[in-house]
Design a protein around this motif. Structure first.
Motif, PDB file in Angstrom:
ATOM      1  N   UNK A  85       0.824  -1.210   0.000  1.00 60.41           N
ATOM      2  CA  UNK A  85       0.000   0.000   0.000  1.00 60.41           C
ATOM      3  C   UNK A  85       0.857   1.257   0.000  1.00 60.41           C
ATOM      4  N   UNK A  86       1.955   1.218   0.782  1.00 64.64           N
ATOM      5  CA  UNK A  86       2.796   2.397   0.880  1.00 64.64           C
ATOM      6  C   UNK A  86       3.402   2.734  -0.473  1.00 64.64           C
ATOM      7  N   UNK A  87       3.951   1.737  -1.170  1.00 71.28           N
ATOM      8  CA  UNK A  87       4.615   2.027  -2.426  1.00 71.28           C
ATOM      9  C   UNK A  87       3.629   2.255  -3.563  1.00 71.28           C
ATOM     10  N   UNK A  88       2.451   1.644  -3.463  1.00 71.03           N
ATOM     11  CA  UNK A  88       1.411   1.952  -4.437  1.00 71.03           C
ATOM     12  C   UNK A  88       0.976   3.400  -4.253  1.00 71.03           C
ATOM     13  N   UNK A  89       0.815   3.791  -2.987  1.00 70.21           N
ATOM     14  CA  UNK A  89       0.422   5.158  -2.665  1.00 70.21           C
ATOM     15  C   UNK A  89       1.509   6.138  -3.095  1.00 70.21           C
ATOM     16  N   UNK A  95      10.582   3.279  -9.462  1.00 73.36           N
ATOM     17  CA  UNK A  95       9.178   2.892  -9.539  1.00 73.36           C
ATOM     18  C   UNK A  95       8.327   3.834 -10.391  1.00 73.36           C
ATOM     19  N   UNK A  96       8.817   5.052 -10.630  1.00 76.90           N
ATOM     20  CA  UNK A  96       8.027   5.989 -11.429  1.00 76.90           C
ATOM     21  C   UNK A  96       8.944   7.054 -12.017  1.00 76.90           C
ATOM     22  N   UNK A  97       8.512   7.613 -13.145  1.00 83.54           N
ATOM     23  CA  UNK A  97       9.335   8.601 -13.833  1.00 83.54           C
ATOM     24  C   UNK A  97       8.460   9.468 -14.728  1.00 83.54           C
ATOM     25  N   UNK A  98       8.836  10.740 -14.833  1.00 81.35           N
ATOM     26  CA  UNK A  98       8.252  11.628 -15.837  1.00 81.35           C
ATOM     27  C   UNK A  98       9.413  12.130 -16.678  1.00 81.35           C
ATOM     28  N   UNK A  99       9.408  11.728 -17.949  1.00 88.30           N
ATOM     29  CA  UNK A  99      10.544  12.041 -18.815  1.00 88.30           C
ATOM     30  C   UNK A  99      10.535  13.484 -19.306  1.00 88.30           C
ATOM     31  N   UNK A 111       8.871   8.031   5.615  1.00 91.30           N
ATOM     32  CA  UNK A 111       7.575   7.452   5.981  1.00 91.30           C
ATOM     33  C   UNK A 111       7.093   8.038   7.298  1.00 91.30           C
ATOM     34  N   UNK A 112       6.022   7.456   7.837  1.00 91.14           N
ATOM     35  CA  UNK A 112       5.412   7.986   9.049  1.00 91.14           C
ATOM     36  C   UNK A 112       6.290   7.833  10.283  1.00 91.14           C
ATOM     37  N   UNK A 113       7.315   6.999  10.183  1.00 87.59           N
ATOM     38  CA  UNK A 113       8.232   6.800  11.306  1.00 87.59           C
ATOM     39  C   UNK A 113       9.498   7.652  11.180  1.00 87.59           C
ATOM     40  N   UNK A 114       9.555   8.473  10.134  1.00 86.86           N
ATOM     41  CA  UNK A 114      10.737   9.284   9.921  1.00 86.86           C
ATOM     42  C   UNK A 114      11.887   8.528   9.292  1.00 86.86           C
ATOM     43  N   UNK A 172       7.403  17.629   0.164  1.00 87.83           N
ATOM     44  CA  UNK A 172       5.997  17.644  -0.238  1.00 87.83           C
ATOM     45  C   UNK A 172       5.430  16.244  -0.384  1.00 87.83           C
ATOM     46  N   UNK A 173       6.198  15.339  -1.006  1.00 87.92           N
ATOM     47  CA  UNK A 173       5.759  13.947  -1.155  1.00 87.92           C
ATOM     48  C   UNK A 173       5.654  13.292   0.216  1.00 87.92           C
TER      49      UNK A 173
END
Length: 275
Positions: free
Chosen positions: A96-100, A133-137, A227-230, A263-264
């Protein structure tokens, strides 16, 4: 005639008991089916799981015991019910975390690419590597490209070094102990001491630079995502040809990329750990 039929049942040369033994694939399939049934219930009795799965109670108990040893299910001694285990929860949470992360980071990646004019990337740390996992070229004809799912060496990656900069030196040394840090270019930090020197500068600066350390002619600026744990679990970067990323641009992009990382982090419910 009956005697001949008895001898030819099953695979030739095997005893009936051997033919009846479930294959490892069948065991895995049955185990996953049980895990799914346990996950659907708020505590399930062994007899119920046997009825729902169509397996013998002894088989169900054997498979549940094996799953329990791996932390995938747990047995409540008071009620006798089987419930989902901590390890299964951790795996589901990671998914869920990485999908999110991939979904939430998309507008930040687009904004970075449009603002900087270079390819923007998200990658996670996994077993001492970085995985994109993701990219905007970028729209430029000559640009950086990282196929989603591609693994890269953590010591020769802007995102990798950004993540490492949030770790204690002792943790970095433990991760790299016994590893050969591959030499890609004359600028690769291919020894632990030189890498740690660079990490110290990254901590002071707040973002990392891959200065043609993996590929000659390519530079990268990156910052960690928490993440939520820093804990730093990922990083965001901008990559492009060195001729378009001189020192002045790198210095200008650094704070922008760090702000995008923050921001992310906030958008996915994380918290930025102060240095």
């Amino acid at each position: 005639m009956a005697e001949h039929q008895e001898k030819t049942r099953g695979r030739p040369g095997r005893k009936p008991a051997e033919n009846a033994a479930p294959s490892s694939v069948q065991v895995l399939d049955r185990s996953l089916k049980l895990l799914e049934l346990v996950a659907q219930a708020d505590g399930a009795a062994l007899t119920d799981l046997a009825d729902q799965s169509g397996m013998a109670p002894s088989t169900v108990h054997r498979l549940l015991t094996s799953l329990s040893q791996h932390g995938m299910v747990s047995h409540d001694g008071e009620t006798g019910a089987w419930i989902i285990g901590v390890k299964a929860f951790e795996i589901g949470t990671a998914y869920l975390r990485f999908r999110k992360l991939g979904t939430i980071s998309r507008p930040f990646l687009k904004q970075l690419m449009e603002g900087c004019g270079e390819t923007a990337n998200i990658a996670i740390e996994d077993s001492g590597d970085v995985v994109f996992i993701s990219q905007v070229e970028s729209h430029a004809p000559m640009r950086a490209f990282f196929r989603p799912g591609r693994r890269g060496p953590i010591h020769a990656s802007g995102i990798g070094k950004a993540i490492l900069s949030t770790w204690q030196d002792s943790r970095i040394e433990a991760l790299l102990a016994g590893r050969t840090l591959q030499h890609f270019t004359d600028k690769t930090r291919d020894t632990v001491p030189t890498l740690l020197e660079d990490i110290a500068r990254i901590r002071t600066r707040g973002w990392s630079i891959d200065d043609e350390e993996h590929t000659l002619g390519m530079r990268c600026v990156a910052a960690p995502i928490f993440d939520e744990y820093g804990e730093a679990v990922a990083g965001i970067s901008v990559s492009g040809p060195a001729v378009r990323l001189p020192d002045e641009k790198v210095e200008a992009f650094g704070p922008v990329i760090r702000a995008a990382a923050e921001g992310v982090t906030k958008a996915m419910g994380g918290r930025v750990r102060q240095a």
